[in-house]
Design a protein around this motif. Sequence first.
Motif, PDB file in Angstrom:
ATOM      1  N   MET A 102       1.543  -4.877  -1.517  1.00  0.00           N
ATOM      2  CA  MET A 102       1.062  -3.624  -0.932  1.00  0.00           C
ATOM      3  C   MET A 102      -0.097  -3.926   0.004  1.00  0.00           C
ATOM      4  O   MET A 102      -1.032  -4.636  -0.367  1.00  0.00           O
ATOM      5  N   TYR A 161       4.200  -1.305   2.542  1.00  0.00           N
ATOM      6  CA  TYR A 161       4.737  -2.273   1.584  1.00  0.00           C
ATOM      7  C   TYR A 161       5.442  -3.415   2.307  1.00  0.00           C
ATOM      8  O   TYR A 161       5.973  -3.250   3.405  1.00  0.00           O
ATOM      9  N   ASN A 173       9.214   1.967   2.842  1.00  0.00           N
ATOM     10  CA  ASN A 173       8.218   0.968   3.235  1.00  0.00           C
ATOM     11  C   ASN A 173       6.803   1.527   3.274  1.00  0.00           C
ATOM     12  O   ASN A 173       5.879   0.863   3.739  1.00  0.00           O
ATOM     13  N   SER A 187      11.921   1.295  -6.441  1.00  0.00           N
ATOM     14  CA  SER A 187      10.932   1.830  -5.504  1.00  0.00           C
ATOM     15  C   SER A 187      10.499   3.236  -5.915  1.00  0.00           C
ATOM     16  O   SER A 187       9.309   3.584  -5.861  1.00  0.00           O
ATOM     17  N   ARG A 213       6.635  -6.667  -5.235  1.00  0.00           N
ATOM     18  CA  ARG A 213       6.397  -6.186  -3.875  1.00  0.00           C
ATOM     19  C   ARG A 213       4.907  -6.176  -3.571  1.00  0.00           C
ATOM     20  O   ARG A 213       4.103  -5.723  -4.404  1.00  0.00           O
TER      21      ARG A 213
END
Length: 640
Positions: free
Chosen positions: A517, A499, A370, A474, A515
């Motif tokens: 940011m 994230y 994360n 990731s 995803r």
Amino acid sequence: LPYIEHNLVATKAAFNIDDVAQESLTFGPISAADVSANETPLRDVRQLDPLEMRDRFALDEGKTSFYAIRDLDVDRYVIDGRLQQVILGARELNTDGIPNRTWVSRHLIYTHGCGLVAAPASRVTTDGRPTYIDLGVKTPQLYVGEGLEGYSIVGTNQIEQACPDTKATPYTGTGGVRLSSPVRRVAFALNFGEFNLFGSNLISQDSQILLQRDVRSRVAKIAPFLHLDADPYAVVVNGQVKWVLDAFTTTNRYPYAESANISQLTAGSGLNHSFNYVRNSVKAVVDAYTGKVTLYLMDTKDPIALMWNAAYPDLFAKKSTVPAELSAHFRYPEDLFRVQTNMFGRYQFDDATLFFNRDAAWSVSQAPANAPETASGTTSLGTAATGIAPVDSINATDSSVARFSPYFSIFHEPNAKTDIGQFSMVRPFVPFSADDSRKELRSMMVVSSEPKTYGKITVYDIKSPLPAGPATVSAQFESEPAISQTITPLDQRGSRVTYGDMQLVPVDKGIVYIRSMFVQPDGNEKQVFVRKILAGYGDRSVIGDSLTSVISQLFPGFNVNLGDRVGGSSSTPTTTIAGSPVTVAPIAGTTPAELLRQAEALFAQADAALAKTPPDFATYQAKLSQARGLVQQALATVKG
């Protein structure tokens, strides 16, 4: 084997995973034309994260110190004629922020919170802020909320603090205890050790004392035999704010069933105890203004719920009496889905031999980090769980790897013939491996929260070749030079990068990972912005200022504006440079040397903006993007 067969059947029935629809799915390559023809799933991608954006909401819309936004939730509302995900939170009373903390202020003046703060989850402003909307709340006063302790007295001779932009109005509900006699007032004064409850001339015989103002506590007082979910969420029904809270029935005496894996439950979950049977049989609905509690009996086949209904025949309301506008906001409980997915990877089989051998078992996917890698090379694993999921094997030891947290999404079925998505929760699986080395995407479990299909679980069984799983994607994000070069300056010198949820988006016959940011200045966590979007498809990973830009990079030729950035946009024509994470204005008739000189000046301006106190991130991002675009143009000119 007979015992294992009983165990298989019983466990799937006990956790309500015996009637799961399974669909085979084979992913194939997709082109820009395929994406352009099936762009609706991308429009529904959630860019705002409820965990990351809570302080942003509080800073923008908290109004004053005596209000607080304690939690953000994901729900859905029709906006601009289209069902969209919405991030929303209640502007609740913050008793610690009450000014002039006298007894009158704390209990008679500042008595309630005020309204909801909401924003569409799939769009932000050009500088990464939420675009707030009005959900049509007609009664903004919130006398019941999350974590609200102590008591308030309403209907007194003291005027209560008015909500912003409204006039002060007295409480007209009946959710408290009337202080209608001296005996009652004396009793409460003795109970709280407060003389003013008896002696204050501001209290009249029509005044009411509100005692249980916390949602969970209020429901627990009425039905202490139910196990309550950790996350009440607010909804708007006919202009009124209601709290919805999931309630469970459990037992640890279901014959032959395996005990639940509760290692990944959220903090404060009512399922954090030993059980081998569970049902989400009751939806508790609490009026945020009056405090009225309604318990809807949703599962009429659950014997435990039916037993309580027989014992207290006036306690539960029938499922058929749920207003349609309310049921449209019911969500499948996350904690129940965690338990079900933890069990399903191990108990998906019908064949006892396959179950015993474990060759075809699944594990919940490993959680993506994360936050970026730290200087020491370690990463922060992303999970909202309180523990680690054990590896799904009888003989294997626990894995120390965090597991993927379920997330809400407007999910579009792969290869669907319609553009209509369903509000659902998603959690992916990978093939089981004792050492957790298998990270390919093996399947996805999706559970619907739509009224007509509520609770329907579908498992998409992915056939070979298996695409990369969330943890692998990731890692690809971290290793891509263009991405790391963008993130590294933002994750040092006074700011940090985090994230949001890693979202798996089926587009036609392919799958795209997306995803958000976020960037937060150190020491001022509330100033969080959606700064970049990360996206991956196949073995490619890109970063950009918007969802439209990253999809254009992944699929050259894609030219649809997804509408994910609004406000403050420039009318200057722009062009996307292949392989570049930024969008820049075209410059004609300029030499490579001149382009590089301009880029150098822009890099210097970006550094100057970052060195300010506090850092000017908006200018920094703009100058950095422009400079990198000029460098790309210079390189393209030289190669040409």
